[in-house]
Scaffold this active site. Structure first.
Site, PDB file in Angstrom:
ATOM      1  N   LYS A   9      40.087  53.881  43.453  1.00 22.69           N
ATOM      2  CA  LYS A   9      41.038  53.232  44.350  1.00 22.69           C
ATOM      3  C   LYS A   9      41.611  54.240  45.348  1.00 22.69           C
ATOM      4  CE  LYS A   9      42.281  49.868  40.742  1.00 22.69           C
ATOM      5  NZ  LYS A   9      43.409  49.239  39.994  1.00 22.69           N
ATOM      6  N   PHE A  57      52.481  40.851  40.951  1.00 23.69           N
ATOM      7  CA  PHE A  57      51.986  42.102  41.531  1.00 23.69           C
ATOM      8  C   PHE A  57      50.821  41.899  42.504  1.00 23.69           C
ATOM      9  CE2 PHE A  57      49.847  41.470  37.411  1.00 23.69           C
ATOM     10  CZ  PHE A  57      48.505  41.552  37.774  1.00 23.69           C
ATOM     11  N   ARG A  85      35.325  50.985  30.315  1.00 29.57           N
ATOM     12  CA  ARG A  85      36.719  50.584  30.097  1.00 29.57           C
ATOM     13  C   ARG A  85      37.415  51.578  29.160  1.00 29.57           C
ATOM     14  NH1 ARG A  85      39.444  46.495  32.971  1.00 29.57           N
ATOM     15  NH2 ARG A  85      40.578  45.961  31.078  1.00 29.57           N
ATOM     16  N   THR A  91      45.864  50.012  31.311  1.00 32.75           N
ATOM     17  CA  THR A  91      46.194  49.722  32.711  1.00 32.75           C
ATOM     18  C   THR A  91      47.277  50.647  33.271  1.00 32.75           C
ATOM     19  OG1 THR A  91      45.586  47.407  32.370  1.00 32.75           O
ATOM     20  CG2 THR A  91      46.957  47.892  34.289  1.00 32.75           C
ATOM     21  N   ARG A 102      42.924  57.322  33.265  1.00 32.93           N
ATOM     22  CA  ARG A 102      44.306  56.983  33.628  1.00 32.93           C
ATOM     23  C   ARG A 102      45.303  57.813  32.825  1.00 32.93           C
ATOM     24  NH1 ARG A 102      43.162  50.479  33.653  1.00 32.93           N
ATOM     25  NH2 ARG A 102      42.544  50.248  35.846  1.00 32.93           N
ATOM     26  N   ASN A 112      46.706  53.092  39.657  1.00 33.52           N
ATOM     27  CA  ASN A 112      46.099  53.567  38.403  1.00 33.52           C
ATOM     28  C   ASN A 112      44.652  54.031  38.586  1.00 33.52           C
ATOM     29  OD1 ASN A 112      44.908  51.118  38.719  1.00 33.52           O
ATOM     30  ND2 ASN A 112      45.632  50.229  36.810  1.00 33.52           N
ATOM     31  N   HIS A 115      39.244  51.007  39.017  1.00 33.37           N
ATOM     32  CA  HIS A 115      38.956  49.657  38.517  1.00 33.37           C
ATOM     33  C   HIS A 115      37.663  49.706  37.720  1.00 33.37           C
ATOM     34  CE1 HIS A 115      38.058  45.369  38.314  1.00 33.37           C
ATOM     35  NE2 HIS A 115      36.814  45.721  38.612  1.00 33.37           N
ATOM     36  N   GLU A 126      31.323  40.764  40.093  1.00 33.05           N
ATOM     37  CA  GLU A 126      31.870  41.796  40.978  1.00 33.05           C
ATOM     38  C   GLU A 126      30.767  42.599  41.672  1.00 33.05           C
ATOM     39  OE1 GLU A 126      34.524  43.972  38.415  1.00 33.05           O
ATOM     40  OE2 GLU A 126      35.902  42.275  38.222  1.00 33.05           O
TER      41      GLU A 126
HETATM   42  P1  DAT Z   1      42.924  46.501  34.684  1.00 34.42           P
HETATM   43  O1  DAT Z   1      42.757  47.187  36.014  1.00 34.42           O
HETATM   44  O2  DAT Z   1      43.287  47.472  33.605  1.00 34.42           O
HETATM   45  O3  DAT Z   1      41.757  45.618  34.322  1.00 34.42           O
HETATM   46  P2  DAT Z   1      44.354  44.043  35.300  1.00 34.42           P
HETATM   47  O4  DAT Z   1      43.027  43.417  35.560  1.00 34.42           O
HETATM   48  O5  DAT Z   1      45.281  43.355  34.346  1.00 34.42           O
HETATM   49  O6  DAT Z   1      44.204  45.562  34.816  1.00 34.42           O
HETATM   50  O7  DAT Z   1      45.147  44.171  36.677  1.00 34.42           O
HETATM   51  C1  DAT Z   1      44.459  44.548  37.860  1.00 34.42           C
HETATM   52  C2  DAT Z   1      45.270  45.586  38.567  1.00 34.42           C
HETATM   53  O8  DAT Z   1      46.508  45.023  38.982  1.00 34.42           O
HETATM   54  C3  DAT Z   1      45.655  46.796  37.717  1.00 34.42           C
HETATM   55  O9  DAT Z   1      44.632  47.768  37.678  1.00 34.42           O
HETATM   56  C4  DAT Z   1      46.888  47.284  38.399  1.00 34.42           C
HETATM   57  C5  DAT Z   1      47.536  46.005  38.896  1.00 34.42           C
HETATM   58  N1  DAT Z   1      48.549  45.533  37.932  1.00 34.42           N
HETATM   59  C6  DAT Z   1      48.315  44.877  36.778  1.00 34.42           C
HETATM   60  N2  DAT Z   1      49.444  44.606  36.133  1.00 34.42           N
HETATM   61  C7  DAT Z   1      50.440  45.125  36.907  1.00 34.42           C
HETATM   62  C8  DAT Z   1      51.845  45.179  36.811  1.00 34.42           C
HETATM   63  N3  DAT Z   1      52.502  44.636  35.783  1.00 34.42           N
HETATM   64  N4  DAT Z   1      52.531  45.814  37.805  1.00 34.42           N
HETATM   65  C9  DAT Z   1      51.898  46.356  38.859  1.00 34.42           C
HETATM   66  N5  DAT Z   1      50.553  46.317  39.033  1.00 34.42           N
HETATM   67  C10 DAT Z   1      49.842  45.721  38.067  1.00 34.42           C
HETATM   68 MG    MG Z   2      41.047  43.904  35.301  1.00 32.36          MG
END
Ligand code: DAT
Ligand code: MG
Length: 154
Positions: A9, A57, A85, A91, A102, A112, A115, A126
């Site tokens: 990212k 978010f 993963r 996350t 991370r 973070n 992805h 994707e």
């Molecule tokens: P991941 O990237 O671990 O699969 P996710 O799919 O739940 O996590 O969310 C996608 C992205 O959105 C994540 O990398 C960062 C952002 N995100 C998720 N939950 C968040 C939160 N509570 N506050 C801020 N950003 C968030």
């Molecule tokens: Mg995700």
């Protein structure tokens, strides 16, 4: 064998962590079969993060990933989706275990760094969004005979 979609990212690119992060995947024995540095359009970001539409978010997430270039990778290996993963970690960087990407490089919930597709079905969806077939180079690398034992590859 699976191929998974990994995105470094904007924070990873801007912080000069691309090499350190790519090294994590390569040293594990995974193969990079596609790579490109691109500025993401809001349309593509919206499709990629469609499952998060409506969450608090979401707007900030799309703004972040479209703010500056990202490095998009297609990474291949046995059980590559789950393996990546695990390498990426939880996350939120503050909760992620040390030893994960991370956990070692970040302190943020939103910024973070990486992805990674969360299931084989997500990876397929994707990969089709981010890469054309001719941008993926699946031919076996000679390392595979040293990364996997014959039983792994049955
Ligand atoms: P991941 O990237 O671990 O699969 P996710 O799919 O739940 O996590 O969310 C996608 C992205 O959105 C994540 O990398 C960062 C952002 N995100 C998720 N939950 C968040 C939160 N509570 N506050 C801020 N950003 C968030
Ligand atoms: Mg995700």
């Amino acid at each position: 064998m699976q191929t998974t979609l990994i995105i470094l990212k904007p924070d990873a690119v801007q912080r000069g962590l691309m090499g350190s992060i790519i090294e994590r995947f390569e040293r594990k024995g995974l193969r990079i079969i596609g790579a490109k540095l691109i500025k993401v359009s809001p349309e593509l970001a919206g499709k990629h993060y469609a499952e998060h539409k409506g969450k608090p978010f979401y707007e900030g997430l799309v703004k972040f990933v479209t703010s500056s270039p990202v490095l998009v990778l297609a990474i291949r290996g046995l059980e590559a989706v789950a393996v990546c993963r695990k390498l990426i970690g939880a996350t939120n960087g503050r909760n992620a275990e040390p030893g994960t990407i991370r956990g070692d490089f970040g302190l943020s919930g939103g910024f973070n760094l990486v992805h990674g597709s969360d299931s084989p079905a997500s990876a397929e969806r994707e990969l089709a969004l981010w890469f054309t077939a001719d941008e993926l180079h699946e031919d076996a690398h000679t390392i595979e005979q040293w990364v996997y034992d014959p039983g792994d590859l049955k």
